[in-house]
Design an enzyme around this catalytic site. Structure first.
Site, PDB file in Angstrom:
ATOM      1  N   GLY A   1       0.852  -1.186  -0.203  1.00 39.01           N
ATOM      2  CA  GLY A   1      -0.603  -0.174   0.122  1.00 39.01           C
ATOM      3  C   GLY A   1       0.583   1.367   0.051  1.00 39.01           C
TER       4      GLY A   1
ATOM      5  CB  SER B   1       1.598   4.741  -5.713  1.00 37.62           C
ATOM      6  OG  SER B   1       2.925   3.838  -6.202  1.00 37.62           O
TER       7      SER B   1
ATOM      8  CB  SER C   1       1.815  -5.397  -7.888  1.00 39.26           C
ATOM      9  OG  SER C   1       1.746  -3.888  -7.561  1.00 39.26           O
TER      10      SER C   1
ATOM     11  CD  GLU D   1       8.584  -3.684  -5.219  1.00 36.40           C
ATOM     12  OE1 GLU D   1       8.014  -3.971  -5.850  1.00 36.40           O
ATOM     13  OE2 GLU D   1       9.122  -2.049  -4.573  1.00 36.40           O
TER      14      GLU D   1
ATOM     15  CD  GLU E   1      11.625  10.199 -15.908  1.00 36.64           C
ATOM     16  OE1 GLU E   1      11.541   9.573 -14.684  1.00 36.64           O
ATOM     17  OE2 GLU E   1      12.114  10.004 -16.936  1.00 36.64           O
TER      18      GLU E   1
END
Length: 388
Positions: A126, A128, A160, A243, A372
């Site tokens: 949890g 974004s 996801s 990750e 970026e």
């Protein structure tokens, strides 16, 4: 210098392959498809956990095998190469478990880690939000302390696997008055709590992998905070490094490249000549990406916590995935524009149509921190350059 695996590592590779051969049978795949298919299978995760094939590098007291990081890497390579449905356990094993080992209390370790190692506990991330994507310090999901509970209200997006997971690793603001990096905490939110609602987000290919998660006054036990209250930014930074450092993405790249090299093309001799040259360059980049990923594992095996090294590896792998799929798309001419009609919740499936793989490749340089962001990390922490 010898970059090959040791005899012990290769022996373990054969053990993993033997497990996959006797588990991913024709009968298993028939049952899996009958349940909807996709990249997640609780049955497979629990079978792997039963045979000690999940938490390879974890200490035995937490349900692990007590082996090394390179063994964990070998295991992940073979899982991805076999196309195993690993999404039910991947985030729990790759990100959440190691973070709990670093920052959790002893009670949390004894509670969560063995269940993750057995394939019984699945996590979604949890992170974004509608107004906080790559800048996670701008999260607005609010957690207010009320006795022995946190009352959590907010919205998560692009979550996801939330539709098949048990718990949500949640970044929430616990001190709205503090500077934005200082007032964040990590909470484990059971997804079956009252006040938690999971809504599918269907992507442009018709897949259900992402979700929105709405938290409306969900009451979470105070004991579900990982690490210190208001220090969650630092906890989650390590989680994101775990990750990004996963070898799964490189193994996916390798499998996709091999497929592009062996499948016959249909765009004509002129297009094929240019494509073969670009694929040769991609093969070199793939080998470099492998070594960069192995470097991260070597640092972990030596007791380090890689940071900018992870960003270098992630950037290299994800940009090469886009290069391979773009080149393959052009090799197959109009046929390459075809996409899958029904992909369920499949993710990272190298056998998808090339049109689908090309569309899917765009997310690789966005998810887990945009390209970026990775370049900023490399510049600041790797090269010592001042922040712009």
């Amino acid at each position: 210098m010898d970059y090959n695996f040791t005899a012990e590592h290769e022996a373990f590779r054969q053990e993993v392959r033997a497990f996959l051969a006797r588990t991913l049978t024709t009968e298993f795949w028939e049952r899996h498809r009958a349940k909807g298919g996709g990249s997640s299978s609780p049955e497979f995760s629990q079978a792997a956990g039963h045979e000690g094939m999940l938490a390879i590098a974890w200490p035995p007291e937490y349900g692990g095998r007590g082996k090394g990081f390179f063994d964990q890497m070998v295991y992940t390579e073979e899982m991805v190469r076999a196309g195993a449905p690993i999404e039910h356990h991947r985030r729990a094993v790759q990100q959440v478990g190691p973070s709990i080992m670093l920052f959790g209390t002893e009670d949390q370790k004894r509670d969560y880690l063995p269940r993750i190692a057995r394939g019984e506990l699945s996590f979604a991330m949890g992170l974004s939000e509608p107004d906080a994507g790559s800048d996670l310090a701008s999260v607005s999901t609010l957690a207010i302390r009320d006795g022995d509970e946190w009352v959590v209200t907010g919205q998560k997006r692009f979550t996801s696997g939330a539709h098949f997971s048990d718990m949500l690793w949640t970044v929430a603001r616990t001190d709205p008055e503090a500077p934005k990096h200082r007032g964040i905490s990590i909470l484990l939110v059971p997804l079956d709590l009252p006040g938690v609602r999971v809504v599918p987000l269907i992507d442009l290919q018709g897949r259900h992998h992402f979700n929105e998660v709405f938290l409306d006054g969900a009451r979470v036990p105070a004991s579900n905070v990982i690490g210190d209250v208001n220090r969650g930014w630092y906890v989650n930074a390590s989680t994101m490094d775990f990750e990004r450092s996963g070898i799964a993405r490189w193994a996916f790249l390798e499998r996709t490249l091999r497929r592009a090299l062996v499948e016959p093309a249909s765009a004509g001799p002129a297009a094929e000549a240019g494509a073969r040259s670009r694929l040769a360059a991609a093969a070199v980049r793939t080998e470099v990406a492998k070594l960069l990923s192995h470097r991260v594992t070597a640092l972990q095996a030596g007791g380090g916590l890689p940071n900018y090294e992870v960003s270098v590896a992630k950037l290299s792998v994800t940009e090469t995935i886009q290069q391979v799929t773009n080149t393959a798309l052009h090799r197959y001419g109009m046929h390459g524009l075809l996409a899958e009609e029904d992909q369920g919740d499949a993710e990272d499936a190298p056998d998808m149509a090339w049109g689908s793989l090309y569309l899917d490749s765009i997310r690789h340089t966005i998810g887990q921190g945009a390209a970026e962001i990775q370049r900023n990390v490399i510049a600041n922490r790797g090269l010592g350059l001042p922040r712009g």
